[in-house]
Design an enzyme around this catalytic site. Sequence first.
Site, short mmCIF file in Angstrom:
data_model
loop_
_atom_site.label_atom_id
_atom_site.label_comp_id
_atom_site.label_asym_id
_atom_site.label_seq_id
_atom_site.Cartn_x
_atom_site.Cartn_y
_atom_site.Cartn_z
N CYS A 1 18.99 42.45 34.55
CA CYS A 1 17.88 42.35 35.50
C CYS A 1 18.39 42.46 36.94
O CYS A 1 18.38 41.48 37.70
CB CYS A 1 17.16 41.03 35.31
SG CYS A 1 16.78 40.75 33.58
N GLU A 2 18.89 43.62 37.30
CA GLU A 2 19.37 43.92 38.66
C GLU A 2 19.16 45.41 38.87
O GLU A 2 19.49 46.20 37.97
CB GLU A 2 20.89 43.68 38.78
CG GLU A 2 21.35 42.27 38.60
CD GLU A 2 21.18 41.40 39.83
OE1 GLU A 2 20.96 41.95 40.94
OE2 GLU A 2 21.25 40.18 39.67
N GLY B 1 47.87 51.51 43.94
CA GLY B 1 46.80 52.27 44.58
C GLY B 1 46.79 53.75 44.26
O GLY B 1 46.05 54.51 44.87
N PRO C 1 51.73 49.75 40.15
CA PRO C 1 50.59 50.54 39.72
C PRO C 1 49.71 49.78 38.73
O PRO C 1 50.21 49.11 37.84
CB PRO C 1 51.25 51.73 39.01
CG PRO C 1 52.54 51.17 38.48
CD PRO C 1 52.99 50.18 39.52
C1 LIG Z 1 45.33 45.41 42.93
C2 LIG Z 1 46.71 45.49 43.39
C3 LIG Z 1 47.56 46.47 42.87
C4 LIG Z 1 47.12 47.55 41.93
O1 LIG Z 1 46.24 48.45 42.49
P1 LIG Z 1 45.83 49.79 41.73
O2 LIG Z 1 44.93 50.47 42.67
O3 LIG Z 1 45.15 49.39 40.46
O4 LIG Z 1 47.07 50.54 41.46
C5 LIG Z 1 48.88 46.45 43.30
N1 LIG Z 1 49.33 45.53 44.18
C6 LIG Z 1 48.53 44.57 44.68
C7 LIG Z 1 49.09 43.59 45.64
C8 LIG Z 1 47.20 44.52 44.31
O5 LIG Z 1 46.41 43.59 44.83
#
Ligand SMILES: *Cc1c(COP(=O)(O)O)cnc(C)c1O
Length: 434
Positions: free
Chosen positions: A352-353, A241, A276
């Site tokens: 087409c959206e 994240g 990540p």
């Molecule tokens: C999608 C996901 C990630 C990666 O998320 P990013 O925002 O791309 O870093 C890591 N762990 C889990 C469990 C996820 O579902």
Amino acid sequence: MFNEFFRYDGDQLMCEGIAADELAGKFGTPLYVYSAGAFRKQYREIADSFSAVKPLVCYSIKSCSNLSILKLLKEEGAAFDCVSKGEVMRALKIGADPKTLVFAGVGKTEDEIEHALRVGILMFNVESESELTAISRVAARRGVEAGIALRLNPDVDPKTHKHISTGKRESKFGIDIERAKASLKRIRELKNLRLKGVHLHIGSQITENDRHAEAIAKVVPFIKEVKAADFPLEYINVGGGYGISYRGSEGLNITDFAAKMLPHIKETGLKMACEPGRYVSGNGGILLTRVIFDKPSGDKNFLIVDAAMNDLIRPAIYDAYHKIWPVQSEFAPDAEIAGDAGRVYDVVGPVCESTDVFAKARRLPATNEGELLAIFSAGAYGMAMSSTYNQRPRAAEVIVQGDKFWVARERESIEDLIRGERLTPREVFSAADL
Ligand SMILES: *Cc1c(COP(=O)(O)O)cnc(C)c1O
């Protein structure tokens, strides 16, 4: 976003040592272009920032799953975060050690659990009590011990777009801490489970550098309880994240971010794992597209390009911002363009959206039909979320490394799209056959 890997050299957009214009000419558009150097650097930044706790950095395959990308990250020492059997198989395909694979997801099927146990992954991130039961059952049947981590929902607001927020109590992900306490009892009763870790993943594109630290701090007391109860905990998996820059400089400073988390991780006494995705892949790729038509309409100017929401769906589903700029331009990509040299455009695809829009009311250098545009920061959740909607074959993917480049995935053909469909059925059934 712009760095040594993607930059303008005079009026030319370069990916490492190669002009983007040449790549589009050779391979056609829409075209995903990845910089091997950018992927390596972004991966290393994470590994280095957390080196004090020797992290197991599990690259999130779902963000950009091309086998060549996985292979080059494995060369850097990456482990992998998988969310389906397909992703586990991709990791195995490039020779990843199964003991470096973690498997997350709220709805793992029996077939997926079976396969993961057969190949011997490191651990499942478990998201419910039903899943505990399912993993225990399959592991007992196979006569093996399943490594598991409890995915906790720490009820922290990641302060990101609601469609990519997972760490609040009301989300479908994870187990809240009270319930997790009850799950411990269940884990003891169930056979063939080994509780190796505690897992968190609170959302995606998080740009405030204290959200993860707060989440970890919230679960430290629970971890202490689990350890005191003699479970063989080894890992705290802090998820992914980590937010990147789509506009300029809003991305995390990874060193500061790590500094906030490290004391809490150290307090647990556990090994760190992390997952990540976007941080590694997001600014490792761009999408090249050619302008088909310039269409003035009402008060607006539409640039209709040959990429569409099927190639890059983030603007349509997350309202995501992507920097767009001509591949060849006398103006620097941060230039204010005065007068007639610039124009306000809606950059849209042919699908087409009405959500097939890459940018609304964006001031760009005046652009002609046939010119190339680059859509930046498209490495994460670009190709990986692409589809063939409107019967549009998926784009090709090219990797550039220094002054070398190669096709990492061929452009799809119409033949690829209709494979598996039958005009004359092989067999026709009726109710009597059931
Ligand atoms: C999608 C996901 C990630 C990666 O998320 P990013 O925002 O791309 O870093 C890591 N762990 C889990 C469990 C996820 O579902």
